[in-house]
Write a protein that holds these residues in place. Structure first.
Motif, PDB file in Angstrom:
ATOM      1  N   ASP A   1     -49.435  14.898 -32.177  1.00  0.00           N
ATOM      2  CA  ASP A   1     -48.367  15.765 -32.700  1.00  0.00           C
ATOM      3  C   ASP A   1     -47.350  16.133 -31.620  1.00  0.00           C
ATOM      4  N   GLY A   2     -47.145  15.241 -30.672  1.00  0.00           N
ATOM      5  CA  GLY A   2     -46.261  15.560 -29.557  1.00  0.00           C
ATOM      6  C   GLY A   2     -44.788  15.472 -29.911  1.00  0.00           C
ATOM      7  N   SER A   3     -44.003  16.405 -29.382  1.00  0.00           N
ATOM      8  CA  SER A   3     -42.551  16.397 -29.585  1.00  0.00           C
ATOM      9  C   SER A   3     -41.881  15.559 -28.504  1.00  0.00           C
ATOM     10  N   ALA A   4     -40.574  15.343 -28.653  1.00  0.00           N
ATOM     11  CA  ALA A   4     -39.820  14.512 -27.710  1.00  0.00           C
ATOM     12  C   ALA A   4     -38.497  15.175 -27.339  1.00  0.00           C
ATOM     13  N   TRP A   5     -38.506  16.491 -27.137  1.00  0.00           N
ATOM     14  CA  TRP A   5     -37.296  17.189 -26.714  1.00  0.00           C
ATOM     15  C   TRP A   5     -36.769  16.607 -25.400  1.00  0.00           C
ATOM     16  N   HIS A   6     -37.691  16.236 -24.504  1.00  0.00           N
ATOM     17  CA  HIS A   6     -37.291  15.728 -23.201  1.00  0.00           C
ATOM     18  C   HIS A   6     -36.513  14.416 -23.318  1.00  0.00           C
ATOM     19  N   VAL A   7     -36.838  13.622 -24.337  1.00  0.00           N
ATOM     20  CA  VAL A   7     -36.099  12.367 -24.549  1.00  0.00           C
ATOM     21  C   VAL A   7     -34.657  12.672 -24.955  1.00  0.00           C
ATOM     22  N   ALA A   8     -34.493  13.642 -25.839  1.00  0.00           N
ATOM     23  CA  ALA A   8     -33.142  14.040 -26.243  1.00  0.00           C
ATOM     24  C   ALA A   8     -32.351  14.570 -25.053  1.00  0.00           C
ATOM     25  N   ASP A   9     -32.999  15.403 -24.222  1.00  0.00           N
ATOM     26  CA  ASP A   9     -32.326  15.905 -23.016  1.00  0.00           C
ATOM     27  C   ASP A   9     -31.886  14.747 -22.121  1.00  0.00           C
ATOM     28  N   HIS A  10     -32.745  13.780 -21.964  1.00  0.00           N
ATOM     29  CA  HIS A  10     -32.451  12.633 -21.091  1.00  0.00           C
ATOM     30  C   HIS A  10     -31.274  11.811 -21.632  1.00  0.00           C
ATOM     31  N   ILE A  11     -31.307  11.502 -22.938  1.00  0.00           N
ATOM     32  CA  ILE A  11     -30.230  10.693 -23.529  1.00  0.00           C
ATOM     33  C   ILE A  11     -28.903  11.431 -23.432  1.00  0.00           C
ATOM     34  N   ALA A  12     -28.909  12.728 -23.751  1.00  0.00           N
ATOM     35  CA  ALA A  12     -27.668  13.505 -23.726  1.00  0.00           C
ATOM     36  C   ALA A  12     -27.084  13.562 -22.323  1.00  0.00           C
ATOM     37  N   ALA A  13     -27.939  13.722 -21.313  1.00  0.00           N
ATOM     38  CA  ALA A  13     -27.447  13.799 -19.933  1.00  0.00           C
ATOM     39  C   ALA A  13     -26.928  12.454 -19.439  1.00  0.00           C
ATOM     40  N   ARG A  14     -27.576  11.370 -19.845  1.00  0.00           N
ATOM     41  CA  ARG A  14     -27.194  10.031 -19.378  1.00  0.00           C
ATOM     42  C   ARG A  14     -25.955   9.510 -20.090  1.00  0.00           C
ATOM     43  N   PHE A  15     -25.780   9.912 -21.366  1.00  0.00           N
ATOM     44  CA  PHE A  15     -24.639   9.440 -22.164  1.00  0.00           C
ATOM     45  C   PHE A  15     -23.908  10.650 -22.747  1.00  0.00           C
TER      46      PHE A  15
END
Length: 230
Positions: A46-60
């Motif tokens: 049941d893990g979330s992926a907020w960190h992935v969204a943070d990473h994509i937003a910062a990179r692009f």
């Protein structure tokens, strides 16, 4: 067996940046000719992926990023939403779901809709203005109301009953959720169209028996579970 959450992403922006993001994430097919890119990531346990969204937003930073978190433990109900623009978050809202109830009606053609009853916060109010959270009141108002103004949402004898008191006009209503066998009854006040409430409390036995919206089986089961006669 481990639960597997659904982490849904939508990227919106220039085709060149979408293509670069797709390449970075090893996604196919090419995104260059589109204005949006959508994909899911599994979340073990049941893990979330907020960190992935943070990473994509910062990179692009020229991409708008939208994110939904749906854990399997709650039948993939929506438990979090977020949006990023210019590389920074507009909002990131883990939904504080206290209770939920289902309904169907003339306009739903037999489909079940779930109202997540969530604590109202400023962040949730911002999210509701931008994110496509489901708005329930328009559909619920098509369910016939009793003379007391209450509309039954779900009725599963002898386990659960819920109803909503929704004025013909106005932005909020009240919802009661009753579990007769468990002797548990909750009242949610100031509930808005996406299910965010201002206050909630447990109902005492006499308050439950005074509710005019309860069907006979719910009254009888509540009284039986509490050892009283009606």
């Amino acid at each position: 067996m481990s639960n597997c959450a659904i982490n849904w992403f939508q990227l919106i922006g220039p085709g060149s940046s979408l293509q670069a993001a797709a390449d970075h994430l090893s996604l196919a097919p090419s995104a260059a000719e589109f204005h949006a890119l959508e994909f899911d990531l599994p979340g073990w346990h049941d893990g979330s992926a907020w960190h992935v969204a943070d990473h994509i937003a910062a990179r692009f930073p020229d991409l708008t990023v939208r994110y939904e978190f749906r854990p399997e433990f709650d039948n993939f109900a929506l438990h979090g939403v977020g949006a990023w623009e210019g590389g920074i978050p507009l909002y990131r809202v883990p939904l504080d779901i206290v209770e939920s109830c289902c309904y169907s009606g003339p306009a739903t053609q037999g489909a079940q809709h779930t109202i997540p009853l969530m604590r109202r916060t400023e962040a949730l109010a911002r999210a509701a203005c931008h994110f496509p959270l489901q708005h329930h009141f328009e559909t619920i108002r098509r369910i016939p109301a009793g003379s007391d103004g209450w509309r039954a949402l779900e009725s599963y004898p002898p386990h659960q009953f819920s109803a909503i008191h929704l004025p013909d006009v106005g932005a909020t209503g009240e919802i009661v959720v009753l579990y007769p066998e468990a002797r548990r009854a909750m009242l949610f006040q100031g509930v808005n169209t996406v299910g965010a409430f201002e206050a909630n409390r447990s109902l005492q036995t006499d308050e439950v028996l005074m509710l005019t919206c309860l069907p006979g089986w719910a009254v009888e089961q509540w009284a039986f579970a509490n050892g009283i006669s009606v």
